[in-house]
Design a protein around this motif. Structure first.
Motif, mmCIF file in Angstrom:
data_model
loop_
_atom_site.group_PDB
_atom_site.id
_atom_site.type_symbol
_atom_site.label_atom_id
_atom_site.label_comp_id
_atom_site.label_asym_id
_atom_site.label_seq_id
_atom_site.Cartn_x
_atom_site.Cartn_y
_atom_site.Cartn_z
ATOM 1 N N TYR A 71 0.398 -8.288 14.120
ATOM 2 C CA TYR A 71 0.617 -6.940 14.822
ATOM 3 C C TYR A 71 -0.342 -7.123 15.929
ATOM 4 N N VAL A 72 -0.173 -7.860 17.128
ATOM 5 C CA VAL A 72 -1.285 -7.927 18.229
ATOM 6 C C VAL A 72 -0.638 -7.522 19.450
ATOM 7 N N ASP A 73 -1.665 -7.155 20.224
ATOM 8 C CA ASP A 73 -1.069 -6.984 21.778
ATOM 9 C C ASP A 73 -1.565 -8.112 22.597
ATOM 10 N N GLN A 74 -0.862 -8.526 23.497
ATOM 11 C CA GLN A 74 -0.795 -9.671 24.237
ATOM 12 C C GLN A 74 -2.056 -9.749 25.231
ATOM 13 N N LYS A 75 -2.105 -8.435 25.519
ATOM 14 C CA LYS A 75 -3.306 -8.354 26.625
ATOM 15 C C LYS A 75 -4.835 -8.316 25.885
ATOM 16 N N ARG A 76 -4.668 -7.898 24.740
ATOM 17 C CA ARG A 76 -5.950 -8.059 23.818
ATOM 18 C C ARG A 76 -6.326 -9.267 23.175
ATOM 19 N N VAL A 77 -5.371 -10.128 23.220
ATOM 20 C CA VAL A 77 -5.388 -11.423 22.551
ATOM 21 C C VAL A 77 -6.065 -12.349 23.727
#
Length: 150
Positions: A71-77
């Motif tokens: 459950y991640v956001d691409q920008k944060r990764v």
């Protein structure tokens, strides 16, 4: 309508006012990371596994690919991966069967993994210029000054 209709109206009104949280979808984020050794891969895996919502992190040292699922956001990764001071970009390759013209100059890449090419927009393969348009107008039937040799 009466009392029952009024109560139902207010009930619907109050339920729409209360905010409902959307449940995040499981996403897979793939990154191309320049890694030289197993130490780089371990460092990348530990940093990306600490991202909030990350369920699993897979590192492929041979393809220079890191895949984060959860459950991640691409920008944060992407931001977390860049914090390791490595060269990081979103995974640019797709299977060549998904591209209409896989061997045009924009898509073909010698560094791509086997059976993969760069993901290019569909408009990248179309090249139209105004020169082509001028020639079609010059020899059209509507042009009174068209070539009369034919």
């Amino acid at each position: 309508m009466g009392v029952e209709g009024t109560i139902e109206y207010f009930s619907n009104l109050l339920s729409s006012v209360t905010s409902k949280k959307k449940k995040k979808q499981i996403q897979t984020v793939a990154l191309k990371v320049r890694m030289d050794c197993e130490g780089c891969a371990r460092k990348m895996k530990s940093v990306l596994s600490s991202v909030k919502g990350a369920k699993s992190v897979e590192v492929d040292l041979k393809q220079q690919k890191v895949t984060v699922t959860g459950y991640v956001d691409q920008k944060r990764v992407l931001k977390a991966a860049k914090s390791t001071k490595k060269k990081v970009e979103p995974w640019p390759y797709v299977p060549y069967t998904l591209v209409a013209h896989p061997y045009v100059s924009q898509a073909y890449d010698k560094k791509a993994p086997a059976n993969h090419v760069r993901a290019v927009p569909v408009t990248a393969t179309i090249s139209e210029s105004t020169v082509d348009d001028r020639y079609t107008i010059m020899f059209s039937d509507e042009n009174p000054n068209a070539c009369s040799i034919m």
